[in-house]
Design a protein around this motif. Structure first.
Motif, short mmCIF file in Angstrom:
data_model
loop_
_atom_site.label_atom_id
_atom_site.label_comp_id
_atom_site.label_asym_id
_atom_site.label_seq_id
_atom_site.Cartn_x
_atom_site.Cartn_y
_atom_site.Cartn_z
N PHE A 24 0.82 -1.21 0.00
CA PHE A 24 0.00 0.00 0.00
C PHE A 24 0.85 1.26 0.00
O PHE A 24 0.45 2.30 -0.50
N ILE A 25 2.04 1.19 0.59
CA ILE A 25 2.91 2.36 0.67
C ILE A 25 3.73 2.43 -0.61
O ILE A 25 4.73 1.73 -0.77
N HIS A 26 3.28 3.27 -1.52
CA HIS A 26 3.86 3.39 -2.86
C HIS A 26 4.74 4.64 -2.89
O HIS A 26 4.30 5.73 -2.55
N ASN A 27 6.00 4.49 -3.30
CA ASN A 27 6.95 5.60 -3.22
C ASN A 27 6.48 6.85 -3.96
O ASN A 27 6.57 7.97 -3.44
N SER A 77 3.48 -3.29 10.63
CA SER A 77 2.61 -2.37 11.38
C SER A 77 2.49 -1.02 10.69
O SER A 77 1.42 -0.38 10.73
N ALA A 78 3.57 -0.56 10.05
CA ALA A 78 3.53 0.75 9.38
C ALA A 78 2.53 0.75 8.23
O ALA A 78 1.79 1.72 8.03
N GLU A 79 2.50 -0.35 7.48
CA GLU A 79 1.57 -0.42 6.35
C GLU A 79 0.13 -0.46 6.83
O GLU A 79 -0.74 0.25 6.30
N ASN A 80 -0.15 -1.28 7.84
CA ASN A 80 -1.52 -1.34 8.37
C ASN A 80 -1.95 -0.01 8.98
O ASN A 80 -3.11 0.39 8.88
N LYS A 81 -1.01 0.67 9.60
CA LYS A 81 -1.32 1.98 10.19
C LYS A 81 -1.69 2.98 9.10
O LYS A 81 -2.62 3.78 9.26
N GLU A 82 -0.99 2.93 7.98
CA GLU A 82 -1.28 3.85 6.87
C GLU A 82 -2.64 3.53 6.25
O GLU A 82 -3.41 4.45 5.93
#
Length: 553
Positions: A21-24, A92-97
């Motif tokens: 989900f976290i796309h640069n 955790s960072a991806e789920n948080k985002e």
């Protein structure tokens, strides 16, 4: 109205790319989403000008609105896909985002807020352009090889402004109307069957021409051009309008001033007729910054309107223009770079404080060349970006700087023949030197040239390669600034000041300096690699002849 549904292609475990989900690209545009929408949205519209129909000006409308979540059947199903992106397989960072996006969407149970970017006097998208825009990654199709945007990554700016990671595109060309929604989330399980994995790209509609009646009324186009609706926008009503107008002025004032562009933000029009008023309202001072969110277009707008124009044929890019203007309130001494669509590319401080410049290449072939050496963010011309153009690019960039240097020397000399005399207390004196042993070219010295014997040769300074002094009189006293280039970073470096005398270089005592520690003729400063400055120096000698600095151990 046609009954559309969201379609996500099935993920193949052995052959499909797993996408998080976290796309640069999206994250980069999300750092300043409004600036990203303005720069990317307007440049896409500018590239689509329908000049075959006789149009010379693109009109862009940027406004906010809302659509009921149930107004369009199946549209809100994208929420189910977004929710299931949260997974134990994520860190955790991806789920948080992902949760941050969901929280924003859940704040309003009944409506999606949206940002609309619509253009007029434009061609609309042909089949390939529509396909690449809605479905392509790092892929773009634009007819003009000199198009402002052609890297295929700019569409990430729209996703960055959407908590749904979703936009709706409605585009009408000579062939007819096309309508499609597109979403970029992450590889995820099907909301209907958790044994099935789906790809990260989703589509709502088709790439084919459709009947007007098949397009929801809110998104329907009746004339040629393209409308993009960013669903679930992060932007509240607040100061959205002010921020958008500020970014339009900051990035596209030149296009507006020359009637290539007219922008309507909510209910306010930005045109050449009211540009000066808007400039003054949004930028009350001339203080500028080279990069970042505090850049000020006003010095360059004033330079274009009041400055002296120079023209030069430059290798590989043809006829170019440069405007130069002097105003003591211009703090940066920079030249702003533009090409054909007149969006700001970048600024470089080629001049002295108190001056500003505007460089333009609108030669069609030159525009293509500069686009080919431009980075994805469209804020740099760099010879290393395109290996095939590298040698020519170095020649061109050097020639641009030479053109600026020579023109500035001419302008500073003819602007006011007494402007650098000692008796003129309000003017700037500037001195630029190579540090001993340096081979870097000087900037033009528009100040008085005093005849002094050459001092004894000095050993090469391996830290400081180039420096420039400037001075103004304030309250009856001369206050100096010095800018210099360092080859490396060193903490608590000693910088020694000196002046030329009849037979050698003598030290000059510093009597006042607020920012750094000093002792006699030496300042102690944390030097960083690249550009550095020491400002607001008062010396025991009011007027320095051939001043210089050297690093000492």
């Amino acid at each position: 109205m046609k009954n559309y549904t969201w379609k996500f292609e099935q993920h193949q475990e052995e052959t499909s790319t797993i996408v998080g989900f976290i796309h640069n690209a999206i994250q980069n545009f999300a750092k300043n989403p409004i600036q990203s929408i303005v720069r990317e949205g307007i440049q896409n519209s500018s590239d689509a000008l329908d000049d075959t129909a006789g149009h010379t000006q693109v009109k862009v409308i940027i406004r906010t609105g809302e659509v009921a979540k149930d107004e369009i059947p199946n549209l809100r199903d994208i929420e189910d896909h977004l929710r299931i992106c949260k997974s134990r397989d994520n860190n955790s960072a991806e789920n948080k985002e992902i949760q941050r996006h969901l929280n924003h969407i859940d704040n309003d149970k009944f409506f999606y807020q949206y940002i609309e970017v619509s253009d007029y006097n434009t061609k609309g998208m042909d089949p390939k352009s529509f396909l690449y825009f809605t479905q392509g990654d790092f892929k773009s199709h634009k007819d003009d090889p000199g198009s402002q945007g052609s890297k295929g990554v700019g569409k990430a700016a729209y996703f960055a402004s959407s908590a749904l990671r979703t936009m709706i595109i409605s585009s009408k060309s000579d062939e007819g109307l096309r309508f499609r929604g597109t979403s970029r989330i992450s590889t995820h399980k099907s909301p209907l069957d958790d044994s099935q994995k789906l790809k990260y790209q989703g589509y709502f509609g088709t790439t084919d021409v459709v009947d007007e009646a098949d397009v929801p009324l809110r998104f329907r186009r009746y004339e040629k051009g393209t409308s993009i609706f960013i669903l679930g926008s992060w932007q509240g009503a607040g100061d959205f309008k002010k921020k958008v107008i500020t970014e339009v002025l900051r990035n596209y004032w030149f296009a507006v001033a020359t009637d290539q562009l007219l922008v309507e933000v909510e209910d306010e029009v930005i045109s050449s007729e009211n540009l000066e008023v808007l400039m003054t309202d949004h930028f009350p001072s001339f203080k500028d910054h080279k990069t970042g969110l505090n850049q000020n277009p006003r010095p360059y707008y004033e330079t274009y309107n009041k400055g002296m124009r120079y023209n030069e044929r430059i290798p590989n890019i043809g006829e170019c223009s440069l405007w130069l203007y002097k105003n003591d309130e211009f703090n940066l001494g920079a030249v702003a770079r533009f090409r054909k669509t007149k969006m700001l590319i970048y600024k470089e401080d080629n001049l002295y404080s108190g001056y500003a410049g505007v460089f333009l290449c609108d030669d069609p072939k030159g525009n293509v060349f500069l686009k080919d050496i431009e980075n994805e963010a469209h804020d740099e011309w760099n010879p290393n970006i395109n290996p095939e153009r590298k040698a020519d690019a170095r020649e061109t960039i050097r020639a641009i700087k030479d053109f600026i240097t020579e023109s500035f020397g001419n302008y500073a000399g003819v602007d006011d023949s007494d402007s650098f005399g000692l008796d003129d207390l309000n003017e700037i004196f500037s001195f630029t030197e190579r540090t001993p042993g340096s081979t870097k070219d000087n900037k033009p010295d528009a100040g008085p040239k005093k005849s002094t014997p050459d001092p004894d040769p000095e050993p090469r300074d391996r830290l400081i390669s180039h420096h420039k002094f400037s001075v103004k009189q304030k309250g009856g006293e001369y206050i100096y600034d010095v800018e210099f280039t360092s080859s490396k970073t060193i903490r608590k470096q000693k910088i020694k000041f000196s002046i030329a005398t009849e037979s050698s270089r003598d030290s000059v005592e510093i009597v006042e300096l607020d920012e750094y520690d000093f002792e006699n003729d030496t300042v102690i400063i944390d030097v960083k690699k690249g550009e550095n400055s020491i400002r607001g120096i008062k010396f025991s000698t009011p007027y320095l002849v051939a001043p210089a600095i050297n690093s000492i151990k």
